[in-house]
Write a protein that holds these residues in place. Structure first.
Motif, PDB file in Angstrom:
ATOM      1  N   ARG A 176       9.757  76.157  56.803  1.00  0.00           N
ATOM      2  CA  ARG A 176       9.770  77.298  55.878  1.00  0.00           C
ATOM      3  C   ARG A 176       9.096  76.952  54.555  1.00  0.00           C
ATOM      4  O   ARG A 176       8.487  77.804  53.908  1.00  0.00           O
ATOM      5  N   GLU A 177       9.230  75.698  54.136  1.00  0.00           N
ATOM      6  CA  GLU A 177       8.673  75.280  52.852  1.00  0.00           C
ATOM      7  C   GLU A 177       7.296  74.629  53.002  1.00  0.00           C
ATOM      8  O   GLU A 177       6.734  74.147  52.018  1.00  0.00           O
ATOM      9  N   ASP A 178       6.774  74.617  54.223  1.00  0.00           N
ATOM     10  CA  ASP A 178       5.481  73.986  54.502  1.00  0.00           C
ATOM     11  C   ASP A 178       5.493  72.535  54.014  1.00  0.00           C
ATOM     12  O   ASP A 178       4.546  72.063  53.372  1.00  0.00           O
ATOM     13  N   ALA A 179       6.582  71.840  54.337  1.00  0.00           N
ATOM     14  CA  ALA A 179       6.782  70.458  53.873  1.00  0.00           C
ATOM     15  C   ALA A 179       6.842  69.519  55.082  1.00  0.00           C
ATOM     16  O   ALA A 179       7.037  69.967  56.219  1.00  0.00           O
ATOM     17  N   PRO A 180       6.682  68.206  54.858  1.00  0.00           N
ATOM     18  CA  PRO A 180       6.792  67.246  55.973  1.00  0.00           C
ATOM     19  C   PRO A 180       8.161  67.317  56.632  1.00  0.00           C
ATOM     20  O   PRO A 180       9.184  67.512  55.968  1.00  0.00           O
ATOM     21  N   ILE A 181       8.197  67.155  57.942  1.00  0.00           N
ATOM     22  CA  ILE A 181       9.453  67.225  58.687  1.00  0.00           C
ATOM     23  C   ILE A 181      10.143  65.868  58.654  1.00  0.00           C
ATOM     24  O   ILE A 181       9.531  64.841  58.976  1.00  0.00           O
ATOM     25  N   PRO A 182      11.414  65.803  58.222  1.00  0.00           N
ATOM     26  CA  PRO A 182      12.145  64.529  58.171  1.00  0.00           C
ATOM     27  C   PRO A 182      12.231  63.884  59.547  1.00  0.00           C
ATOM     28  O   PRO A 182      12.352  64.580  60.563  1.00  0.00           O
ATOM     29  N   GLU A 183      12.181  62.570  59.600  1.00  0.00           N
ATOM     30  CA  GLU A 183      12.241  61.857  60.867  1.00  0.00           C
ATOM     31  C   GLU A 183      13.547  62.140  61.612  1.00  0.00           C
ATOM     32  O   GLU A 183      13.569  62.224  62.830  1.00  0.00           O
ATOM     33  N   SER A 184      14.634  62.298  60.847  1.00  0.00           N
ATOM     34  CA  SER A 184      15.927  62.550  61.492  1.00  0.00           C
ATOM     35  C   SER A 184      15.939  63.878  62.240  1.00  0.00           C
ATOM     36  O   SER A 184      16.684  64.067  63.208  1.00  0.00           O
ATOM     37  N   ALA A 185      15.096  64.830  61.792  1.00  0.00           N
ATOM     38  CA  ALA A 185      15.059  66.148  62.420  1.00  0.00           C
ATOM     39  C   ALA A 185      14.243  66.135  63.713  1.00  0.00           C
ATOM     40  O   ALA A 185      14.179  67.143  64.411  1.00  0.00           O
ATOM     41  N   LYS A 186      13.624  64.999  64.007  1.00  0.00           N
ATOM     42  CA  LYS A 186      12.810  64.891  65.216  1.00  0.00           C
ATOM     43  C   LYS A 186      13.571  64.225  66.366  1.00  0.00           C
ATOM     44  O   LYS A 186      13.021  64.038  67.444  1.00  0.00           O
ATOM     45  N   LYS A 187      14.842  63.863  66.118  1.00  0.00           N
ATOM     46  CA  LYS A 187      15.608  63.149  67.129  1.00  0.00           C
ATOM     47  C   LYS A 187      16.612  64.074  67.802  1.00  0.00           C
ATOM     48  O   LYS A 187      17.251  64.889  67.146  1.00  0.00           O
ATOM     49  N   SER A 188      16.708  63.922  69.119  1.00  0.00           N
ATOM     50  CA  SER A 188      17.572  64.808  69.898  1.00  0.00           C
ATOM     51  C   SER A 188      18.581  63.996  70.698  1.00  0.00           C
ATOM     52  O   SER A 188      18.203  63.227  71.578  1.00  0.00           O
ATOM     53  N   PRO A 189      19.879  64.139  70.416  1.00  0.00           N
ATOM     54  CA  PRO A 189      20.909  63.402  71.159  1.00  0.00           C
ATOM     55  C   PRO A 189      20.849  63.635  72.659  1.00  0.00           C
ATOM     56  O   PRO A 189      21.178  62.762  73.450  1.00  0.00           O
TER      57      PRO A 189
END
Length: 368
Positions: A350-363
């Motif tokens: 939404r903010e056109d910002a870099p995606i945090p690494e933690s948000a790329k991980k899926s349990p």
């Protein structure tokens, strides 16, 4: 002096009557021949122009449009604060009919489903892109939507994501994605899997590095690990493969679909379309025949303009991630979004910002 006038200077210079008539006849023949040649050329040019117009009209008529803006109204998330764009790309899959039976469907299967869903975020500058896959088995809250016949389908919790498309159609899928993410979808593109088979054949196949052996009885795909060049039929089998993979889940199939999408984009971009108009037309015809877009893109000129604006995006640098999900505690065959991580993912988009690494991980994939 007229070219047909007879000189009167001397007898020696005066042509005989037969010679004058002969030259006059030749001159008339040349002029007649020139007129015929020009007429034929004009007809050919008109025919060529008509053919070009027919080709344009044919390709333009291939593209199907959906008026997403009209269907969703004004109650939608804000557009990005930058010139970035968000696209919802669906791979719709109809397996009805005998022609699809060998590909894991069946003659008794009806309707279509959104087997693949990608939110593609193209940041400001349009030099890179991030594709976020939403697993088809994700349990979501479907908002109230209007069906094609004008009737209303009430909102409902805990429905499978891919059921939204089959029940209500593409506009409701967009609405569902916007409600769950808070991300405004600028454009909608839907690729029919059965139709994209022709696209793969038109570009001469797609090179895939198969990560593990696939011996899938349902699709009939039987390949060893390593590099392969798939034709259209094999590609369709590849993106539908699930049960023969190491864990047999839909999450593994998403990995195959993401891999194939990147390979397909790379192959299309490598084609010398200017050097081969015939190939260019075949590719364009196959691509447009398999495509449904929002109304703003539903013309050849609009689609071409949008594609040119995306030309700086390199498929090799496109990042593909999956919505962070975990297995549902009630129904272990379904997954649900991990709220903290998915919230961080959607906020970055939404903010056109870099995606945090933690948000790329899926349990659900055994990550973090």
């Amino acid at each position: 002096m007229s070219h047909d006038a007879v000189p009167t200077s001397t007898p020696e210079s005066r042509p005989t009557s037969h010679g004058g008539r002969g030259k006059r006849r030749e001159g008339r023949k040349r002029r007649r021949g020139l007129k015929i040649t020009l007429s034929v050329l004009l007809v050919l040019l008109l025919a060529a122009g008509g053919t070009v117009w027919w080709l344009y009209s044919h390709l333009n008529g291939n593209i199907k449009g959906v008026d997403i803006n009209k269907a969703l109204g004004e109650d939608r998330p804000e557009k990005l604060p930058t010139s970035g764009q968000n696209l919802l790309v669906l791979g719709s899959d109809s397996r009805a009919g005998s022609e699809n039976k060998e590909l894991g469907g069946g003659a008794g299967v009806s309707g279509a489903r959104s087997d693949t869903a990608l939110v593609v975020h193209i940041p400001e500058g349009r030099q890179k892109a991030v594709a976020v896959s939403i697993p088809r088995d994700t349990l979501v809250t479907r908002p109230e939507c209007t069906k094609a016949d004008g009737s209303t389908l009430a909102a409902k919790d805990r429905v499978m994501f891919n059921s939204v498309y089959s029940l209500v159609g593409p506009a409701c899928v967009v609405k569902t994605v916007e409600k769950m993410s808070g991300v405004r979808i600028d454009h909608y593109l839907e690729i029919n899997f059965a139709g994209f088979k022709g696209l793969v054949d038109a570009i001469g196949g797609v090179n895939i590095d198969v990560k593990e052996p696939i011996h899938d009885k349902k699709t009939g795909l039987d390949v060893e690990a390593g590099p392969h060049k798939f034709d259209g039929t094999e590609s369709l089998k590849f993106v539908r493969t699930r049960y023969s993979l190491s864990d047999g889940t839909d999450l593994s199939r998403i990995g195959l679909q993401q891999q194939f999408l990147m390979a397909l984009l790379k192959e299309v971009k490598s084609q010398d379309l200017l050097g081969s108009p015939t190939s260019a037309y075949k590719i364009a015809n196959s691509a447009t025949a398999a495509l449904t877009t929002d109304e703003e893109l539903a013309s050849l000129t609009s689609l071409a303009k949008f594609a040119r604006s995306m030309n700086g995006v390199d498929p090799d640098t496109m990042e593909t991630i999956m919505l962070p999900v975990e297995y549902d505690k009630i129904d272990h065959n379904r997954v649900v979004a991990v709220k903290s991580r998915s919230d961080a993912l959607w906020k970055a988009i939404r903010e056109d910002a870099p995606i945090p690494e933690s948000a790329k991980k899926s349990p659900a994939l055994g990550q973090g």
